[in-house]
Design an enzyme around this catalytic site. Structure first.
Site, short mmCIF file in Angstrom:
data_model
loop_
_atom_site.label_atom_id
_atom_site.label_comp_id
_atom_site.label_asym_id
_atom_site.label_seq_id
_atom_site.Cartn_x
_atom_site.Cartn_y
_atom_site.Cartn_z
NE ARG A 273 -2.61 -4.93 5.91
CZ ARG A 273 -2.81 -5.15 4.73
NH1 ARG A 273 -3.50 -6.22 4.54
NH2 ARG A 273 -2.38 -4.53 3.65
N GLY B 68 0.94 -1.24 0.25
CA GLY B 68 0.03 -0.06 -0.21
C GLY B 68 0.98 1.28 -0.08
NE ARG C 117 -2.13 -4.23 -0.92
CZ ARG C 117 -1.71 -3.63 0.14
NH1 ARG C 117 -0.57 -4.24 0.93
NH2 ARG C 117 -2.39 -2.66 0.62
CG ASP D 227 3.28 -6.50 7.51
OD1 ASP D 227 2.85 -6.09 6.40
OD2 ASP D 227 2.62 -7.02 8.26
CG ASP E 219 1.60 -2.55 10.49
OD1 ASP E 219 2.29 -1.48 10.08
OD2 ASP E 219 1.07 -3.18 9.95
O1 F6P Z 1 -1.41 -1.16 4.70
C1 F6P Z 1 -1.78 0.10 4.48
C2 F6P Z 1 -3.57 -0.27 4.08
O2 F6P Z 1 -3.88 1.04 3.67
C3 F6P Z 1 -4.32 -0.74 5.10
O3 F6P Z 1 -4.61 0.33 6.15
C4 F6P Z 1 -5.65 -1.49 4.67
O4 F6P Z 1 -6.02 -2.20 5.54
C5 F6P Z 1 -5.04 -1.72 3.29
O5 F6P Z 1 -3.72 -1.00 2.99
C6 F6P Z 1 -5.80 -1.55 2.22
O6 F6P Z 1 -5.17 -2.36 1.03
P1 F6P Z 1 -5.64 -2.01 -0.32
O7 F6P Z 1 -5.39 -0.56 -0.88
O8 F6P Z 1 -4.83 -2.97 -1.05
O9 F6P Z 1 -7.41 -2.04 -0.57
#
Ligand code: F6P
Length: 326
Positions: free
Chosen positions: A175, A14, A75, A106, A133
């Site tokens: 998260r 992210g 990702r 992470d 985190d």
């Molecule tokens: O890790 C960053 C974050 O924004 C989290 O707070 C959230 O749960 C997640 O990424 C959302 O991911 P995506 O952008 O893949 O929906």
């Protein structure tokens, strides 16, 4: 460790505000130290597919103030597989890339740890996530901007909540961590803050709400971390409506607005210092570590530790928030 001549930087997972400031610091420090600098597009995906761009001093002009990441992010599922990492290593060798600076959370460091172990590639990491985190740094790059974004949004919601005598239930990201919720909740004087690190007892929450209303509160804010065990803001709103149909509630899920925007001064400085230190760490022959800022000093933590140990939240702050909202 073999002599490093060419270093690739990438952003993965992210995105978070301040990633561009980090890229700028990595690239310019690298050039200043005599390295050739390149960028891998869309994180590890760029390594696997050979999507690599040269980076000069001017390539990173005018980006310190921009949110998102000029290198794009993803990702990358393929990098979790042995085959994917093998491809990435082949491409690195073919393109003469000797070392990596990875910016992410992470998931990013999980991949980096495996890759470093399997191929002996020198890698250092910078904590880039709004979630705050990661173990080994007081703050991650992007967190400060995110909590300020949430604060501004909640302040606005508070205005309308107050005009209409409404109770707003607001869900924030993080998260499985409650940092964003806890800090933004205190900063906005939220009546209640629900975080995954502390079990949520719905009956207790409803009891406290009733008490608040008996004390002549006519509007309020409940901040719910997306990973809270209540199931999130929608579930919390349902419970409140069932018990107190007379309350007028509204739900607001802030979502990805929390990931964008121009980074705060705190995030720009953090990113600049860590980006600079990343190159100096590789130059010193150190690898397999995340760079963090602890008590305003650069600190190194192994990838393994930074992922495994969650950054601990200060739960006393929940009690303080409650006292300040009576
Ligand atoms: O890790 C960053 C974050 O924004 C989290 O707070 C959230 O749960 C997640 O990424 C959302 O991911 P995506 O952008 O893949 O929906």
């Amino acid at each position: 460790m073999k002599d490093i001549k060419k270093i690739a930087v990438l952003t993965s997972g992210g995105d978070s505000p301040g990633m561009n400031a980090a890229i700028r610091a990595v690239v310019r420090t690298g050039i200043n130290e005599g390295f050739e600098m390149v960028g891998s597009l869309r994180g590890y995906q760029g390594l696997i597919g050979g999507d690599i761009v040269p980076l000069h001093s001017r390539s990173v002009s005018n980006i310190i103030q921009r949110g998102g990441t000029i290198l794009k992010s993803a990702r990358c599922k393929a990098f979790y597989e042995i085959e994917g990492r093998k491809k990435a290593h082949h491409k690195m060798q073919a393109m003469g890339i000797d070392a990596l600076v990875v910016i992410g959370g992470d998931g990013t460091f999980t991949g980096a740890r495996l890759f470093g172990k399997e191929y002996g590639v020198p890698i250092v990491g910078l904590p880039g996530t709004i979630d705050n985190d990661l173990y080994g740094t007081d703050y991650t790059i992007g967190y400060d901007t995110a909590i300020n974004t949430v604060m501004e949004a909640v302040d606005k919601l508070r205005d309308t909540a107050s005009s209409h005598d409404r109770l707003f239930i607001i869900e924030v990201m993080g998260r499985d961590a409650g940092y964003i919720a806890l800090t933004s909740g205190i900063a906005t004087g939220a009546e209640m803050i629900l975080v995954p690190e502390s079990p949520t007892y719905i009956d207790e929450m409803l009891y406290m709400l009733e008490k608040d209303w008996k004390k002549n509160k006519t509007s309020g804010i409940i901040i719910v971390a997306e990973g809270d065990d209540s199931g999130g803001a929608l579930e919390v709103e349902k419970e409140i409506n069932n018990r107190f149909p007379e309350f007028e509630t509204r739900l607001s899920i802030l979502g990805h607005i929390q990931r964008g925007g121009s980074p705060t001064a705190m995030d720009r400085v953090l990113a600049s210092r860590l980006g600079n230190a990343a190159i100096m760490t590789l130059k010193d022959g150190v690898s397999g570590v995340m760079l963090g800022m602890v008590d305003n000093k650069i600190d190194l933590t192994s990838f393994e530790k930074s992922i495994k140990h969650h950054q601990q939240i200060n739960l006393d702050l929940l009690d303080i928030a409650r006292v300040l909202a009576i």
